[in-house]
Scaffold this active site. Sequence first.
Site, PDB file in Angstrom:
ATOM      1  N   CYS D  87      41.878  37.311  41.751  1.00  0.00           N
ATOM      2  CA  CYS D  87      43.184  37.793  41.314  1.00  0.00           C
ATOM      3  C   CYS D  87      44.114  38.055  42.495  1.00  0.00           C
ATOM      4  O   CYS D  87      45.296  38.331  42.305  1.00  0.00           O
ATOM      5  CB  CYS D  87      43.013  39.056  40.479  1.00  0.00           C
ATOM      6  SG  CYS D  87      41.399  39.151  39.665  1.00  0.00           S
ATOM      7  N   HIS D 336      49.798  38.731  33.641  1.00  0.00           N
ATOM      8  CA  HIS D 336      48.901  38.540  34.793  1.00  0.00           C
ATOM      9  C   HIS D 336      48.330  37.115  34.820  1.00  0.00           C
ATOM     10  O   HIS D 336      47.149  36.900  34.571  1.00  0.00           O
ATOM     11  CB  HIS D 336      47.776  39.590  34.704  1.00  0.00           C
ATOM     12  CG  HIS D 336      46.821  39.580  35.845  1.00  0.00           C
ATOM     13  ND1 HIS D 336      47.127  39.113  37.105  1.00  0.00           N
ATOM     14  CD2 HIS D 336      45.516  39.985  35.927  1.00  0.00           C
ATOM     15  CE1 HIS D 336      46.066  39.242  37.894  1.00  0.00           C
ATOM     16  NE2 HIS D 336      45.078  39.756  37.204  1.00  0.00           N
TER      17      HIS D 336
END
Lengths: 133, 133, 387, 387
Positions: D87, D336
């Site tokens: 991430c 996201h």
Amino acid sequence: MTKGLASYWRKIPQRYNLIGTVCRKCNNKFFPPRDFCLECRRLGKIEEFKFSGNGEVYSYSVVHAPPEGFEYQKPYIIGIIKLDEGPMLTAQLTDCKPGDIEIGKKVKAVFRKIIECGSSGIIQYGYKFKPCN
Amino acid sequence: MTKGLASYWRKIPQRYNLIGTVCRKCNNKFFPPRDFCLECRRLGKIEEFKFSGNGEVYSYSVVHAPPEGFEYQKPYIIGIIKLDEGPMLTAQLTDCKPGDIEIGKKVKAVFRKIIECGSSGIIQYGYKFKPCN
Amino acid sequence: MTEKKVGIIGVGMTKFGEHWDMSYRDLVIGAGTKAIMDAGIEGKDINEIYVGSMSPGTLIGQEHIGALVADYVGLVGIGATRVEAACASGGLALRQAYLSVKSGRNDIVVAGGAEKMTDVPTPQAAVSLAGAGDEEWEAFNGATFPALYALMAQRHIYEYGTTLEQISEVSVKSHYNASLNPTAQFRFKVTLEQVMNSAPVAMPLRLLHCSPITDGAATIILASEEKTRELTDNPVWICASALSTDTLALHDRKSLSRTNAAVIAGRNAYAQAGITQEDIDFAEVHDCFSIAEIMAVEALGFCDFGEGGKITENGETGIDGRIPINTSGGLKAKGHPVGATGIAQAIEVALQLRGEAGERQVKDAEIGLTHNVGGSGATCAVHIFSR
Amino acid sequence: MTEKKVGIIGVGMTKFGEHWDMSYRDLVIGAGTKAIMDAGIEGKDINEIYVGSMSPGTLIGQEHIGALVADYVGLVGIGATRVEAACASGGLALRQAYLSVKSGRNDIVVAGGAEKMTDVPTPQAAVSLAGAGDEEWEAFNGATFPALYALMAQRHIYEYGTTLEQISEVSVKSHYNASLNPTAQFRFKVTLEQVMNSAPVAMPLRLLHCSPITDGAATIILASEEKTRELTDNPVWICASALSTDTLALHDRKSLSRTNAAVIAGRNAYAQAGITQEDIDFAEVHDCFSIAEIMAVEALGFCDFGEGGKITENGETGIDGRIPINTSGGLKAKGHPVGATGIAQAIEVALQLRGEAGERQVKDAEIGLTHNVGGSGATCAVHIFSR
Ligand SMILES: [Zn+2]
Ligand SMILES: [Zn+2]
């Protein structure tokens, strides 16, 4: 196969009907379609363009070690086809034997089953090319 | 699941019998096992070490949205267990309800089925932990 | 401002092959520990790590490879970055590590590469590798990775009259060289007849024209000029690092018989090093398929376009030839753990320049080159090294 | 030698959300074109590209992302490198682009990030994301990605008395901020009650404590000090770029309630910029789960350890508060798309510093920070920006 079906569905017009794009500014034609003209960049004017499906063999290979989903077609011929309108694409050559194919051979697009995964039941369709007579 | 079975088979002694490692130079114990002592580095002397399986709950969570292969256990409790010999590991807590678990609770290792994928028929085993009385 | 040099102070690699008993982490630790020992440094001397890996997500279900490597080699806390460019991932990790030292920011930086390919069945590995090409417009239509190179081979044959014998001679040479390399996957020789009669894969390419599925890791440790001189008496210097790209799909290129990214990267690398191709004594090039070696020696200027087959047939690319190519055995016979390949190429060059290549040592090796390719040529990294 | 500054000359991003009609390539072109227009440059001015992407191999069957991006934005030939750190892939792409300009090697470099997550079913996307943690020793035993953060939350609650109300207030604030952000995925407000009664995911974390599955791309264009001054009247400067790592698995850490990589990266970033946390006016932090924002503000020194819940509850992290956090809506409500997140954070900071954040504008914003995390904290990149 780790791929999703979404990417297949999204390209059905392109895969079923050889619909690519043209830049109305420079007249360059794109298949596979591009939404961004590599020459004119931001100034390009991209529109849909339906290719005739006529072209010739630019290169080819006979595949004996197929990936998942292509086993039942083994061996099959994969080619790079130069379309009459300019761009090249990668596609299977069908309705012929390896010995029938040579570089420069005239071919035309046909609509066929591309892949069939026995385990998952996935069947996907698209273009292949066959020799003109 | 894209994972192969080979990585599972390779770790069977560790997963079935809580066999980790110890560095004979600094006496640090490692589970999950490490073949490289983080403290002594190249000078470390790594050997196998069988853990007692006794420990306590360091943290826990109740999983309601399980990944593929864990659906049939839903909801299940996942914990971080601090082993009596020092290291911590991640494992399911079993033979208990969420209300039975709190941080500090004494637990011991048991051998159980970890994952069962209906579609592929894969079943894999390993350690879980259950409360000591 | 005088340009600072970047040196190689340590190299290490696992044997390439099928390591059923070793995980990705084991491979990384194996190669990393050897390189640190070779460099004679401590772990704490290392400032930063770059790791090349192509497809750990699909091959072992693990991403976040930079942090994994830092953790498992005992360097938690330092910066660690994975780079990916398909089969050129290792070469790009080397490049980032080189730039990190070159910029003056760091003194000692590690470049690693690894791939664990045998944890999944071979067809699944093939699907992973197809992600190096154009998934939507090549792989979807049945173009396997060997088929892409076969399509290039056909054009090379058509345009230049290259023969299957010439393409097959690349494999014969690679296997011979690998028979002299203790870290190689295939340490046996093959005959021209064996290559030309091996199982068909994507005609005209056959099994012995193709690099194998391999597990392996390779690590190289770079240092600033000062640190290099301080730490080793036998330094190897990196004189150039160049990177170029081409279209992802073959069918979008103007030519299939020339690899344009390699031409550009080679030209830029020669310019950076202030030399020409004439100055290169030997090279490790990316022969994922034997035709690729022929196209590589042409793109890098070791012969004219269309002459790659001939110089192979003539023995000019042999260990004792004019321009020895792939003394390691190349991807074909040394093995091709994708992410590790670009680093392993640099290790072979470093060993040659140090005079530590044993039976396959090139005489008077002064300047060597590596050529690492991603996919069917959409990425190419070229590095030049000197004593 | 005076340190040369690195400036931001252009930013662009797609709306974040579920883009059924757009492919990975479409997203990249969308964000890239906007950034180039914002910068007012030509494609040919660009020297090099870095792209952050976590799992295209498993999410769309495509690797070799650097070359794909260079090809599809019409820049075939230039260097293009994908970086991956789960991430934090976007933050690491930003860092490599920054270093490329900082080193003096290049004038104009692009940092992009993209992820196409909705082409696979959600459970398959969850398996891909699990590759950010330790596949062998966490995911194998049933630890989902939300569960890892739940395990941290439990320790935070246990050690500091943090309450579920406080954790939930993070989500309330994020949704409020996102309601003011045209590019956000969820432009609606939620109440504390809605958050605390939402569906259980990994207790104590519920659905409205979790960031969503998102498609999106973000691009930022960096330039040397000279070029920046030449090209824009409203420059944003990057004052620091720091990267640190922690163990891949949670269970190997000394503490679960503190994120050590963030502490180190933050400290190094403040040192690089020559400032302290007191000087930061606002920040975008990595709230993949709401507990993560609380741990982030503590690790970055915006409050003492254990006080993150309180300063959220008190409104200190609101747009008009002492230290506004995630004015964009954060990962929770802006969305996201994993590889794009680190770049999108930098874009929010740039818009704030330029005074272009519209209804969510922070008053007198002079210095902003981004905090981008990989996995459960094994990678952390911190960047500091100023007007
Ligand atoms: Zn045009
Ligand atoms: Zn020790």
